[in-house]
Every structure is written in C-alpha cells, then in structure tokens.
Scaffold this motif. Structure first.
Motif, short mmCIF file in Angstrom:
data_model
loop_
_atom_site.label_atom_id
_atom_site.label_comp_id
_atom_site.label_asym_id
_atom_site.label_seq_id
_atom_site.Cartn_x
_atom_site.Cartn_y
_atom_site.Cartn_z
N GLY A 147 0.83 -1.20 0.00
CA GLY A 147 0.00 0.00 0.00
C GLY A 147 0.86 1.25 0.00
N ALA A 148 1.95 1.22 -0.78
CA ALA A 148 2.96 2.26 -0.76
C ALA A 148 2.80 3.26 -1.90
N ILE A 149 3.43 4.43 -1.71
CA ILE A 149 3.62 5.36 -2.81
C ILE A 149 4.91 4.95 -3.53
N VAL A 150 5.10 5.43 -4.76
CA VAL A 150 6.31 5.11 -5.53
C VAL A 150 7.00 6.42 -5.88
N ILE A 151 8.26 6.53 -5.50
CA ILE A 151 9.06 7.72 -5.77
C ILE A 151 9.81 7.48 -7.08
N THR A 152 9.42 8.22 -8.12
CA THR A 152 9.99 8.04 -9.45
C THR A 152 9.51 9.15 -10.38
N ASN A 153 10.24 9.39 -11.45
CA ASN A 153 9.75 10.26 -12.51
C ASN A 153 9.26 9.43 -13.69
N ASP A 154 9.32 8.13 -13.57
CA ASP A 154 8.78 7.23 -14.58
C ASP A 154 7.26 7.24 -14.47
N ARG A 155 6.57 7.19 -15.57
CA ARG A 155 5.10 7.20 -15.56
C ARG A 155 4.53 5.78 -15.62
N TYR A 156 5.33 4.77 -15.90
CA TYR A 156 4.91 3.37 -15.97
C TYR A 156 3.71 3.16 -16.90
N ARG A 157 3.68 3.88 -17.99
CA ARG A 157 2.55 3.77 -18.93
C ARG A 157 2.39 2.37 -19.48
N ASP A 158 3.51 1.66 -19.69
CA ASP A 158 3.45 0.29 -20.23
C ASP A 158 2.80 -0.68 -19.25
#
Length: 197
Positions: A147-158
């Motif tokens: 149930g975490a947040i994700v720290i990234t600048n990736d949008r994970y669109r795929d």
C-alpha cells in the motif's frame, strides 16, 4: 503468542485468587504469584513491541530512476537525500534497483547489501532485481502489496493495464532538484515550478 500469554495471566490470576480465598491453599500462591507477574510482564512487553511495529507509511523508491535526479548523471547523493527526506516525513523507504545500477554508479555490480550500507539502510530495505528481470514490475508489485507510494519520474505507462493504480493521483510521486535542493511532489513542490518530465 499473545493468546498464550493472556491465557497464562488468567489462569495464574485464578490460582492467586484461590490461594487467597480458600484456607489451606496458600502454598499455591508460591507458584501462581510469580507466574502471574511474569506472564503479565511478558504480555505488556509483547503488546509494546506490536504497537511499535504498527502500520508503516511505505515508500517504494525507484532507485535506478532517482539516482539520475541530480544534474542528470548517476549519483548516490539523490538516493541518500530521498532516503533522509522520506524518513523525516514519516515514511519507511524500500529501494529497488535494476541489476546494472551498480555499474552505472561505480563501474561494478552492487548487491542489495552494498546499497544498504552505502545508503545507511537496514537489511531488507534494498532489492537489486536479477539480471534480465524488469525492475518496474517488482516495484509496482511491492507498492501494491505494501500500500505504498512510488518515488519516481517514470510514468509506468506500459504497466497501466496490469497496475491501474499508476494513474491514481498521489501513487507516483515525482521529484528532482531545484535551487532549494531536493523537492518531492509530497505537497511541498512550488506551484509555479514545473515538475521534471
């Protein structure tokens, strides 16, 4: 364990009561008294440990992405800054790295433990995915599980079909460096300053 201790407190408490009320049973107090005190103490200790472990605010850090946040070159500094910032905000960070992250940082393979020592993290706080494994999937699975947040600048669109939560506001937390240092999209990013792409 708690159920066993509660049962022991109740039974030994009954033994103490019997020893105090029924004449001739006072010797039972020699056994029931210390057991009642010890089991009650252990129960309190057990409850304290459970309370201190409590629910955590998890943050999964895409380490292979974050290490590029300062001047666009791989560096351990943004990783350490993100760790420090998240802990100060009450989050428990877990870092995930691609297998080649160590080569990008220091020209050699780095294990989970190598990253943990470099970032001053406890054991189990870093996962370097095996060669040929996609870190994105491991990151999103861990975030869903915790149930975490994700720290990234990736949008994970795929990954949006398998992990629709990537479109939820606040699930992916972007960040970068400004003239003020590290900034995360945790509410403190200035409105007039664009987020990194």
């Amino acid at each position: 364990m708690a159920f066993f201790l509660v049962s022991l407190v109740i039974l030994s408490g009954i033994g103490v009561a019997i020893a105090l009320v029924i004449p001739g049973w006072v010797d039972l107090l020699l056994l029931a008294g210390p057991v009642a005190l010890a089991s009650f103490g252990l129960l309190l200790k057990n409850l304290w440990v459970l309370r201190s472990k409590g629910p955590k605010n998890w943050a999964i850090v895409d380490g292979s992405n974050v290490m590029y946040w300062h001047k666009g070159s791989p560096s351990p500094e943004p990783l350490a800054e993100v760790r420090k910032h998240l802990v100060a905000q009450g989050y428990t960070p877990r870092f995930f790295f691609d297998a080649n992250a160590g080569y990008r940082l220091v020209d050699r393979y780095l294990t989970d433990r190598d990253f943990e020592e470099a970032l001053q993290l406890p054991r189990g706080a870093v996962t370097v995915v095996p060669k040929g494994t996609i870190a994105d999937e491991a990151i999103l699975h861990a975030a869903r599980k915790l149930g975490a947040i994700v720290i990234t600048n990736d949008r994970y669109r795929d990954w949006a079909n398998h992990f629709p939560e990537v479109s939820d506001k606040g699930f992916l937390v972007r960040g970068g460096h400004s003239s003020k240092g590290l900034m995360l999209e945790l509410g403190e990013w200035p409105e007039n300053q664009p987020m990194p792409a």
